[in-house]
Write an enzyme that holds these catalytic residues in place. Structure first.
Site, PDB file in Angstrom:
ATOM      1  N   GLU A   1       7.646 -14.885 -11.112  1.00 52.41           N
ATOM      2  CA  GLU A   1       7.076 -13.596 -10.717  1.00 52.41           C
ATOM      3  C   GLU A   1       6.429 -12.861 -11.875  1.00 52.41           C
ATOM      4  O   GLU A   1       5.361 -12.303 -11.736  1.00 52.41           O
ATOM      5  CB  GLU A   1       8.188 -12.677 -10.182  1.00 52.41           C
ATOM      6  CG  GLU A   1       8.587 -12.929  -8.770  1.00 52.41           C
ATOM      7  CD  GLU A   1       9.520 -11.839  -8.259  1.00 52.41           C
ATOM      8  OE1 GLU A   1      10.625 -11.696  -8.822  1.00 52.41           O
ATOM      9  OE2 GLU A   1       9.141 -11.138  -7.329  1.00 52.41           O
TER      10      GLU A   1
ATOM     11  N   ARG B   1       4.889  -0.080  -6.172  1.00 57.13           N
ATOM     12  CA  ARG B   1       4.868  -0.851  -4.930  1.00 57.13           C
ATOM     13  C   ARG B   1       3.885  -2.019  -5.006  1.00 57.13           C
ATOM     14  O   ARG B   1       3.974  -2.948  -4.212  1.00 57.13           O
ATOM     15  CB  ARG B   1       4.469   0.055  -3.759  1.00 57.13           C
ATOM     16  CG  ARG B   1       5.453   1.161  -3.494  1.00 57.13           C
ATOM     17  CD  ARG B   1       4.861   2.229  -2.614  1.00 57.13           C
ATOM     18  NE  ARG B   1       4.606   1.770  -1.275  1.00 57.13           N
ATOM     19  CZ  ARG B   1       5.442   1.910  -0.243  1.00 57.13           C
ATOM     20  NH1 ARG B   1       6.582   2.540  -0.434  1.00 57.13           N
ATOM     21  NH2 ARG B   1       5.156   1.460   0.944  1.00 57.13           N
TER      22      ARG B   1
ATOM     23  N   ASN C   1      -1.728   1.635   5.985  1.00 61.09           N
ATOM     24  CA  ASN C   1      -0.860   0.560   5.501  1.00 61.09           C
ATOM     25  C   ASN C   1      -0.480  -0.275   6.712  1.00 61.09           C
ATOM     26  O   ASN C   1      -0.133   0.274   7.752  1.00 61.09           O
ATOM     27  CB  ASN C   1       0.393   1.178   4.852  1.00 61.09           C
ATOM     28  CG  ASN C   1       1.341   0.122   4.314  1.00 61.09           C
ATOM     29  OD1 ASN C   1       0.986  -1.058   4.238  1.00 61.09           O
ATOM     30  ND2 ASN C   1       2.537   0.533   3.928  1.00 61.09           N
ATOM     31  N   GLY C   2      -0.547  -1.605   6.590  1.00 64.72           N
ATOM     32  CA  GLY C   2      -0.206  -2.471   7.717  1.00 64.72           C
ATOM     33  C   GLY C   2      -1.371  -3.379   8.050  1.00 64.72           C
ATOM     34  O   GLY C   2      -2.282  -3.549   7.230  1.00 64.72           O
TER      35      GLY C   2
ATOM     36  N   CYS D   1       0.818  -1.215   0.000  1.00 64.51           N
ATOM     37  CA  CYS D   1       0.000   0.000   0.000  1.00 64.51           C
ATOM     38  C   CYS D   1       0.850   1.263   0.000  1.00 64.51           C
ATOM     39  O   CYS D   1       1.854   1.347   0.699  1.00 64.51           O
ATOM     40  CB  CYS D   1      -0.877   0.062   1.241  1.00 64.51           C
ATOM     41  SG  CYS D   1      -1.834  -1.401   1.537  1.00 64.51           S
TER      42      CYS D   1
ATOM     43  N   LYS E   1      12.416 -15.355 -10.699  1.00 63.22           N
ATOM     44  CA  LYS E   1      12.188 -14.254 -11.648  1.00 63.22           C
ATOM     45  C   LYS E   1      11.161 -14.665 -12.695  1.00 63.22           C
ATOM     46  O   LYS E   1      10.253 -13.920 -13.022  1.00 63.22           O
ATOM     47  CB  LYS E   1      13.531 -13.921 -12.304  1.00 63.22           C
ATOM     48  CG  LYS E   1      13.865 -12.526 -12.559  1.00 63.22           C
ATOM     49  CD  LYS E   1      14.289 -11.638 -11.446  1.00 63.22           C
ATOM     50  CE  LYS E   1      13.428 -11.615 -10.225  1.00 63.22           C
ATOM     51  NZ  LYS E   1      14.038 -11.009  -9.081  1.00 63.22           N
TER      52      LYS E   1
ATOM     53  N   TRP F   1      -3.101  -2.745  -1.433  1.00 66.43           N
ATOM     54  CA  TRP F   1      -2.696  -4.121  -1.738  1.00 66.43           C
ATOM     55  C   TRP F   1      -3.416  -4.984  -0.715  1.00 66.43           C
ATOM     56  O   TRP F   1      -3.122  -4.926   0.477  1.00 66.43           O
ATOM     57  CB  TRP F   1      -1.175  -4.237  -1.605  1.00 66.43           C
ATOM     58  CG  TRP F   1      -0.592  -5.519  -2.089  1.00 66.43           C
ATOM     59  CD1 TRP F   1      -0.234  -5.836  -3.373  1.00 66.43           C
ATOM     60  CD2 TRP F   1      -0.241  -6.664  -1.292  1.00 66.43           C
ATOM     61  NE1 TRP F   1       0.304  -7.099  -3.414  1.00 66.43           N
ATOM     62  CE2 TRP F   1       0.306  -7.637  -2.158  1.00 66.43           C
ATOM     63  CE3 TRP F   1      -0.355  -6.969   0.058  1.00 66.43           C
ATOM     64  CZ2 TRP F   1       0.748  -8.868  -1.721  1.00 66.43           C
ATOM     65  CZ3 TRP F   1       0.085  -8.211   0.503  1.00 66.43           C
ATOM     66  CH2 TRP F   1       0.625  -9.139  -0.380  1.00 66.43           C
TER      67      TRP F   1
ATOM     68  N   LYS G   1       6.103  -4.372  -4.187  1.00 65.86           N
ATOM     69  CA  LYS G   1       7.537  -4.099  -4.217  1.00 65.86           C
ATOM     70  C   LYS G   1       8.138  -4.160  -2.827  1.00 65.86           C
ATOM     71  O   LYS G   1       9.245  -4.633  -2.625  1.00 65.86           O
ATOM     72  CB  LYS G   1       7.771  -2.711  -4.835  1.00 65.86           C
ATOM     73  CG  LYS G   1       9.241  -2.334  -4.992  1.00 65.86           C
ATOM     74  CD  LYS G   1       9.918  -3.195  -6.017  1.00 65.86           C
ATOM     75  CE  LYS G   1      11.408  -2.952  -6.111  1.00 65.86           C
ATOM     76  NZ  LYS G   1      12.076  -4.056  -6.823  1.00 65.86           N
TER      77      LYS G   1
ATOM     78  N   HIS H   1      16.745 -36.855  -7.247  1.00 61.54           N
ATOM     79  CA  HIS H   1      16.000 -37.279  -6.050  1.00 61.54           C
ATOM     80  C   HIS H   1      14.531 -36.852  -6.096  1.00 61.54           C
ATOM     81  O   HIS H   1      13.878 -36.769  -5.067  1.00 61.54           O
ATOM     82  CB  HIS H   1      16.684 -36.733  -4.796  1.00 61.54           C
ATOM     83  CG  HIS H   1      18.082 -37.225  -4.642  1.00 61.54           C
ATOM     84  ND1 HIS H   1      18.376 -38.518  -4.270  1.00 61.54           N
ATOM     85  CD2 HIS H   1      19.271 -36.617  -4.891  1.00 61.54           C
ATOM     86  CE1 HIS H   1      19.695 -38.676  -4.256  1.00 61.54           C
ATOM     87  NE2 HIS H   1      20.257 -37.539  -4.636  1.00 61.54           N
TER      88      HIS H   1
ATOM     89  N   GLU I   1      17.018 -18.143  -8.000  1.00 63.78           N
ATOM     90  CA  GLU I   1      16.652 -16.779  -8.395  1.00 63.78           C
ATOM     91  C   GLU I   1      16.111 -16.747  -9.828  1.00 63.78           C
ATOM     92  O   GLU I   1      15.139 -16.040 -10.117  1.00 63.78           O
ATOM     93  CB  GLU I   1      17.877 -15.858  -8.239  1.00 63.78           C
ATOM     94  CG  GLU I   1      17.704 -14.439  -8.728  1.00 63.78           C
ATOM     95  CD  GLU I   1      16.565 -13.668  -8.053  1.00 63.78           C
ATOM     96  OE1 GLU I   1      16.030 -14.125  -7.032  1.00 63.78           O
ATOM     97  OE2 GLU I   1      16.208 -12.606  -8.579  1.00 63.78           O
TER      98      GLU I   1
HETATM   99  C1  AGP Z   1      12.102  -9.888  -5.918  1.00 59.27           C
HETATM  100  O1  AGP Z   1      12.000  -9.965  -7.305  1.00 59.27           O
HETATM  101  C2  AGP Z   1      10.832 -10.020  -5.220  1.00 59.27           C
HETATM  102  N1  AGP Z   1       9.901  -9.040  -5.641  1.00 59.27           N
HETATM  103  C3  AGP Z   1      10.842 -10.315  -3.731  1.00 59.27           C
HETATM  104  O2  AGP Z   1      11.183 -11.658  -3.585  1.00 59.27           O
HETATM  105  C4  AGP Z   1      11.762  -9.473  -2.829  1.00 59.27           C
HETATM  106  O3  AGP Z   1      13.095  -9.782  -3.080  1.00 59.27           O
HETATM  107  C5  AGP Z   1      11.426  -9.741  -1.355  1.00 59.27           C
HETATM  108  O4  AGP Z   1      10.112  -9.325  -1.111  1.00 59.27           O
HETATM  109  C6  AGP Z   1      12.379  -9.054  -0.409  1.00 59.27           C
HETATM  110  O5  AGP Z   1      12.340  -7.678  -0.551  1.00 59.27           O
HETATM  111  P1  AGP Z   1      13.469  -6.759   0.056  1.00 59.27           P
HETATM  112  O6  AGP Z   1      14.746  -7.075  -0.633  1.00 59.27           O
HETATM  113  O7  AGP Z   1      13.004  -5.360  -0.204  1.00 59.27           O
HETATM  114  O8  AGP Z   1      13.559  -7.062   1.526  1.00 59.27           O
END
Ligand code: AGP
Length: 609
Positions: free
Chosen positions: A489, A27, A98-99, A2, A486, A74, A604, A505, A482
Site C-alpha cells: 500500500e 480519505r 460521492n458514489g 470522495c 501494508k 477519487w 481511506k 507449492h 497484512e
Molecule cells: C488498510 O490499510 C486498507 N487501506 C484497506 O485494505 C482497508 O482495510 C479496507 O478498505 C477496509 O476498510 P474498512 O475497515 O474501513 O472497512
C-alpha cells in the site's frame, strides 16, 4: 473516497470549504474543487492533484459568498482531470457527488437528446442536468429535487446549490454517508464529521434515502416519499486531536505509536477488572445461546483481522467460523441458514461491499443476529447491526490502517475469550490468565515502540528488492497477509503473504537474493515448522528477516535481520508481531519517498464497490 462539504455560512464560505476539504484529505483524492454562490452567480474553481493546487488558484482569485459546496474526488468514471473534478454544473446548478450513478449512460443519452451539454466523462454530471430538467418541468423546488432523485439508480451522497435565488443548500443520501451539522459558523453537510468538527456543535446523521435543504434560517429533511422528518440533532463528538500530526512526520507513524494507549483503553472498556469481559452494546452475546455457525465478512486489513480470529474462535468454540471478503460474499449466493451470527469488521463502518453484505444477510435471514467491530460509532454499519463492539482507536487518518487493525485484533481476542469463557471452554482462571497476557502486551508494545531504531536495519534489505514475501503459520498467516498488504500500500513494492507451509507449492520459485523474506516465527504457532521453512528459503539464497519471540540463543544463524519481540500467548502474540511489520512498511515507504499517509490510488473509506 470522495469528500463532500456544503455550507451556508454566516461569514465568507471559501475558507470553511477549504478547511473542511483539508480535514478530508486522508480519505484519498486526485482532484478538488469548490463552487460559491456569489451575488446570485455560480463561481467555480477546480484543480487536479493536491489541495495546494486549488488553494493557490483561490489565492489569486478568491471566491466570495455565504453559500457553497466543495469536493475532493477519487476517480471512478473518467481520469483525474480538471474537467472531471467536481462540482459539476449547468449554468445555474452545481453539484458534488460521492458514489456511482449506475444508470448514468441511459440518463446522459436522454438528457443530451434534450440539449444537455455535458463537459466531463463522469457519471456525476448527469445529476445537475437531470435536476435542471426537473426544475424546467415544475416551479415546486422540492418536487423537482425529489423527482430528480427518484430517477437516479446506484449509490450517492449529493450536495448542490442553485444560482439566482433562494440561497438553499440541497442534499441527499442514498448508499453513501452524509451528515448535517450546525453551529456558530453556519449549517453544513459533509461526508465526515471531522470536516466540520471545529465549525459545528451539533450533528445529525442522515438515514438511507433522506434528502432536504438548508438555508441560514431553516433546515428541512424529508424521507424518500417526500414526508418531512424530525432532525435528530446530537452533540458533535469530541474530535480526538486527529487533525494534527504532533511531533511525528506522518499520521501513520503517530497512529503506530498510539497503539499502546488504544490497547489500554480497549481493555479498560471491556475487561476493566481483568476477570470478566462485557460488551455493553452487544447484549445478545451474553443472552443468546452460542450459534451453530459464525460468518465473518470484511475487506482488506479488516478481513485479515477476521482471519486471525477464526483460529481463536474455532479452537475453543468448536463451531465452524467462515471468513470471506465482502465483495465475494455478496455475489456468491451464500448459503446462510438459521442459528448463525454474522460479524462485519470495518474501521470506517462505511465500506460499500461490507455494508451491502450485511444488508444481504439481514434480508435473507432477519432472524439471525448481526454484530459489527467498528471504529466509527456513527457509521452505517453500527446503525444497522444488532450489536456493536466499538474499537475506541480514535480517528485514523493514515490511509494504511494500523491502530484500527490491532484494535480489531484485540477486540476479537476479547470476544473469543468471552465466548470461550461463557461456554465453559476456558476456566475462569485460564480466562483471567489470557486477559493478564493482553494487559502485559500493552507494555510489550510500548517497549517495542520505545526503540524504533531496532527496525532500521531492515530497510536497506528492500533497497534493490523486486518484491517481498511474508511467511507465517496459524494466526501468523493472516499477519503475513497484512504485512504484505501494508508494504504494498505505501511503498508500492509488490509483496505476497503466504502460509509458510504453502510456500513450496509455488512461490518458492520466486526466491533469489533480491526477494527479502519476512518470517514470522512465534512460539505459540508451530515454531519448529516455521523455522524449517526459514531454512528452506535461506538455502535458496533469500535474504531473511526473522520476527520472533524466541530466545536469542535459540534463533537460527545467519539471518539477515532479526527483530526480537516480547513473548505473547495464543491471543496476545499477533498484537506484538504486528508492530515490526507496520514499522517495516513505514520505513521502506519513507526511504522510497512515497506519500505515506495518502498513497496513490487508495482511499481511506471505500464507499463505492
Ligand atoms: C488498510 O490499510 C486498507 N487501506 C484497506 O485494505 C482497508 O482495510 C479496507 O478498505 C477496509 O476498510 P474498512 O475497515 O474501513 O472497512
Amino acid at each position: 473516497m470522495c469528500g463532500i462539504i456544503g455550507a451556508v455560512a454566516h461569514n465568507n464560505v471559501q475558507a470553511i470549504l477549504l478547511q473542511a476539504l483539508k480535514t478530508m484529505e486522508y480519505r484519498g483524492y486526485d482532484s478538488a474543487g469548490i463552487c460559491v454562490v456569489s451575488q446570485g452567480k455560480l463561481q467555480t474553481t477546480k484543480a487536479k492533484g493536491k489541495l495546494v493546487n486549488l488553494e493557490s488558484l483561490l489565492e489569486t482569485t478568491p471566491l466570495t459568498g455565504h453559500l457553497g459546496i466543495g469536493h475532493t474526488r477519487w476517480a471512478t468514471h473518467g481520469v483525474p482531470e480538471v474537467r472531471n473534478a467536481h462540482p459539476h454544473q449547468t449554468q445555474t446548478i452545481a453539484v458534488v457527488h460521492n458514489g456511482i450513478i449506475e444508470n448514468h449512460q441511459t440518463l446522459r443519452q436522454q438528457l443530451e437528446e434534450k440539449g444537455a451539454n455535458f463537459t466531463s466523462d463522469t457519471d456525476s454530471e448527469t445529476i445537475p442536468w437531470l435536476w435542471q430538467q426537473e426544475l424546467n418541468n415544475t416551479s415546486d423546488e422540492e418536487q423537482a429535487f425529489l423527482s430528480m432523485l427518484n430517477q437516479l439508480e446506484g449509490a450517492f451522497a449529493i450536495a448542490g446549490v442553485k444560482a439566482n435565488k433562494g440561497q438553499r443548500l440541497w442534499f441527499a443520501r442514498r448508499g453513501s454517508p452524509l451528515l448535517l451539522a450546525k453551529g456558530k459558523q453556519g449549517v453544513f453537510v459533509a461526508s465526515d464529521a471531522l470536516a466540520v468538527g471545529t465549525a459545528a456543535d451539533e450533528v445529525a446523521y442522515l438515514k438511507e434515502g433522506e434528502w432536504g435543504w438548508a438555508n441560514s434560517q431553516d433546515t428541512q429533511v424529508f424521507d424518500p416519499d417526500g414526508n418531512p422528518v424530525d432532525i435528530p440533532w446530537e452533540p458533535m463528538p469530541e474530535m480526538v486531536a486527529a487533525s494534527s500530526k504532533g511531533d511525528y512526520d506522518h499520521y501513520m507513524l503517530k497512529e503506530i505509536h498510539e497503539q499502546p494507549r488504544v490497547f489500554s483503553e480497549l481493555l479498560h472498556a471491556y475487561a476493566a477488572d481483568k476477570q470478566h469481559i462485557h460488551f455493553p452494546q452487544a447484549a445478545f452475546i451474553e443472552n443468546d445461546p452460542l450459534p451453530s455457525r459464525i460468518i465473518m465478512v470484511a475487506c482488506g486489513t479488516s478481513y485479515h483481522a477476521a482471519l486471525t480470529a477464526r483460529y481463536w474462535l474455532e479452537r475453543y468454540l468448536k463451531i465452524p467460523v467462515e471468513v470471506d471478503v465482502a465483495s465475494e460474499f455478496r455475489y456468491r449466493d451464500p448459503v446462510i441458514g438459521d442459528n448463525t451470527w454474522f460479524i462485519t469488521l470495518s474501521q470506517s463502518g462505511e465500506t460499500a461491499d461490507t455494508l451491502e453484505a450485511l444488508r444481504l444477510f439481514k434480508r435473507q435471514t432477519p432472524q439471525n443476529k448481526t454484530l459489527v467491530f467498528c471504529n466509527v460509532a456513527s457509521s452505517s454499519m453500527v446503525r444497522e447491526s444488532d450489536g456493536v463492539i466499538e474499537l475506541y482507536a480514535g480517528p485514523e487518518i493514515g490511509v494504511a490502517s494500523t491502530k484500527a487493525y490491532t484494535a480489531q485484533l484485540l477486540a476479537l481476542a476479547l470476544f473469543s475469550l468471552k465466548l470461550a469463557s461463557d461456554n465453559h471452554a476456558l476456566s475462569p482462571q485460564d480466562t483471567a490468565s489470557h486477559l493478564q497476557s493482553l494487559y502485559v502486551a500493552v507494555d510489550g508494545a510500548k517497549d517495542l515502540l520505545d526503540k524504533p531504531e531496532q527496525f532500521e536495519p531492515l530497510t536497506p534489505l528492500f533497497g534493490t528488492a523486486h518484491g517481498a514475501l511474508f511467511l507465517g503459520r496459524g494466526p501468523c498467516f493472516p499477519l503475513a497477509l497484512e504485512g504484505a498488504l501494508k508494504l504494498k500500500e505505501i511503498s508500492y513494492l509488490h509483496a505476497e503473504g503466504y502460509a509458510a507451509g504453502e510456500m513450496k507449492h509455488g512461490p518458492i520459485a520466486l526466491i533469489d537474493k533480491n526477494l527479502p523474506v519476512v518470517v514470522l516465527a512465534l512460539r505459540q504457532y508451530h515454531l519448529d515448522k516455521v523455522i524449517s521453512n526459514l531454512h528452506e528459503v535461506q538455502a535458496r539464497g533469500a535474504k531473511v528477516i526473522l520476527v520472533t519471540d524466541m530466545n536469542e540463543k535459540d534463533c537460527p544463524d545467519n539471518v539477515d535481520a532479526l527483530v526480537h519481540i516480547p513473548e505473547g500467548d495464543f491471543f496476545s502474540a499477533p498484537l506484538l508481531a504486528s508492530i515490526p511489520l507496520q514499522y517495516l512498511a513505514y520505513n521502506v515507504a519513507k526511504a522510497k519517498g512515497t506519500d505515506v499517509d495518502q498513497p496513490r490510488n487508495l482511499a481511506k473509506s471505500v464507499t463505492v464497490e
